[in-house]
Write a protein that holds these residues in place. Structure first.
Motif, PDB file in Angstrom:
ATOM      1  N   LEU A   1       3.518  14.488 -23.402  1.00 32.89           N
ATOM      2  CA  LEU A   1       2.922  15.515 -24.040  1.00 32.89           C
ATOM      3  C   LEU A   1       3.856  16.563 -24.819  1.00 32.89           C
TER       4      LEU A   1
ATOM      5  N   CYS B   1       3.469  20.296 -26.893  1.00 36.11           N
ATOM      6  CA  CYS B   1       2.662  21.414 -27.225  1.00 36.11           C
ATOM      7  C   CYS B   1       3.393  22.557 -27.553  1.00 36.11           C
TER       8      CYS B   1
ATOM      9  N   THR C   1       2.450  28.041 -21.100  1.00 37.85           N
ATOM     10  CA  THR C   1       2.086  27.108 -22.144  1.00 37.85           C
ATOM     11  C   THR C   1       1.667  25.516 -21.577  1.00 37.85           C
TER      12      THR C   1
ATOM     13  N   CYS D   1      -2.189  23.797 -21.614  1.00 36.43           N
ATOM     14  CA  CYS D   1      -2.401  22.617 -22.134  1.00 36.43           C
ATOM     15  C   CYS D   1      -3.187  21.943 -20.757  1.00 36.43           C
TER      16      CYS D   1
ATOM     17  N   LYS E   1      -4.813  22.918 -27.218  1.00 40.72           N
ATOM     18  CA  LYS E   1      -4.620  21.416 -27.651  1.00 40.72           C
ATOM     19  C   LYS E   1      -3.471  20.872 -27.919  1.00 40.72           C
ATOM     20  N   PRO E   2      -2.920  19.931 -27.224  1.00 39.19           N
ATOM     21  CA  PRO E   2      -1.565  19.388 -27.114  1.00 39.19           C
ATOM     22  C   PRO E   2      -1.536  18.815 -28.743  1.00 39.19           C
TER      23      PRO E   2
ATOM     24  N   THR F   1      -7.929  14.558 -22.694  1.00 38.20           N
ATOM     25  CA  THR F   1      -7.472  15.058 -23.972  1.00 38.20           C
ATOM     26  C   THR F   1      -8.579  14.311 -25.021  1.00 38.20           C
TER      27      THR F   1
END
Ligand SMILES: Nc1ncnc2c1ncn2[C@@H]1O[C@H](COP(=O)(O)OP(=O)(O)O)[C@@H](O)[C@H]1O
Ligand SMILES: [Mg+2]
Length: 271
Positions: free
Chosen positions: A15, A17, A50, A54, A60-61, A74
């Protein structure tokens, strides 16, 4: 242990972000197991909130995937996302209680949004949830009439309204005195034991981390990612990373810690 793949509640893979052009976290991978109390820890500004945003779909990543019970969140369509979201209870860092509503109304809100239960049944659930967090009889109070600890409890009652499978909790003991903080910890354990919830808790409160965490992941601002993973005791004793050792071995009442608290100081005002 069975030899098939162990069930994971949450699986985060590669991930990344952040906000706009700014990358806060990258290459984050970890899993959360059923009924686990996983802590996301690290100093102020390292990206704990943060990451939580996510995980719960508020952010939104840039890249990577978050999956719940093996299903991608996702790439889920709106309907699937809504189904997944229904299994979450979330407690935000500022409690996010509506100041114009009573506690009972605040707790009832998710029931009104996500169920078609009649008023009387909603009221029963609200009373039950308030009792579960030690606030029975306080339903008619407004958030402004509550102490910091009571606000956290009320926010927990609301997060539990839909009997969530997973509870996400941002800084449960922030701004609380040590005794109230310990009560909050006890309540968190009690919820896990009685309801079997999986919990992801963001914190930089060492006492809570050592009391509650089954496992921690340590985030670091410079590294923009996870620099260690394990039980707090094991990391404090055996980590060779000075950042991890310093974080887990610091004196909670030291001036450094106080400064960190102030730097990451929350906005405690209600909406
Ligand atoms: N809404 C936002 N817009 C832009 N940058 C943000 C926003 N929220 C947080 N940040 C930045 O992202 C980084 C991580 O913040 P945050 O996740 O809140 O840290 P933590 O919860 O660990 O204290 C910080 O540098 C912070 O300034
Ligand atoms: Mg935060």
């Amino acid at each position: 242990m069975k030899n098939d793949t162990p069930a994971t509640v949450i699986e985060v893979k590669n991930l990344a972000c952040g906000y706009g052009e700014t990358v806060v976290l990258q290459e984050i991978s970890f899993a959360v197991h059923p009924q686990e109390l996983l802590f996301v820890i690290g100093g102020s500004g390292c990206g704990k909130s943060t990451l939580l945003r996510c995980l719960i779909g508020l952010l939104k990543p840039f890249r990577g995937d978050v999956a719940y019970f093996g299903k991608s969140f996702t790439t889920a369509d709106a309907g699937q996302r809504r189904e997944i979201l229904k299994t979450f209870g979330v407690l935000y860092q500022d409690n996010a209680l509506w100041s114009s509503m009573t506690l009972a109304e605040n707790v009832s809100l998710p029931l009104e949004e996500h169920t078609s239960l009649p008023r009387s049944e909603r009221a029963e659930i609200v009373a039950l949830k308030l009792t579960q967090v030690g606030l029975s009889g306080s339903g008619d109070l407004f958030p402004s009439e509550l102490s910091g600890g009571m606000k956290k409890r009320a926010a927990l009652a609301r997060a539990l309204a839909l009997d969530p499978v997973i509870v996400f909790f941002d800084e449960p003991s922030e701004g609380l005195d040590p005794i109230t903080s310990r009560e909050m910890d006890r309540l968190i354990l009690q919820v896990r034991e009685t309801l079997g919830t999986t919990m992801v808790i963001v914190s930089h409160q060492l006492s809570s981390i050592f009391r509650l965490a089954d496992r921690v992941i340590v985030l670091d601002h410079e590294a923009k990612g996870i620099i260690a993973e394990g039980t707090p005791a094991e990391l404090a004793a055996t980590s060779t990373d000075p950042r991890v050792r310093d974080f887990l071995n610091q004196d909670e009442d030291s001036p450094k810690r106080m400064n960190q608290h102030l730097a990451g100081g929350p906005d405690h005002s209600s909406k």
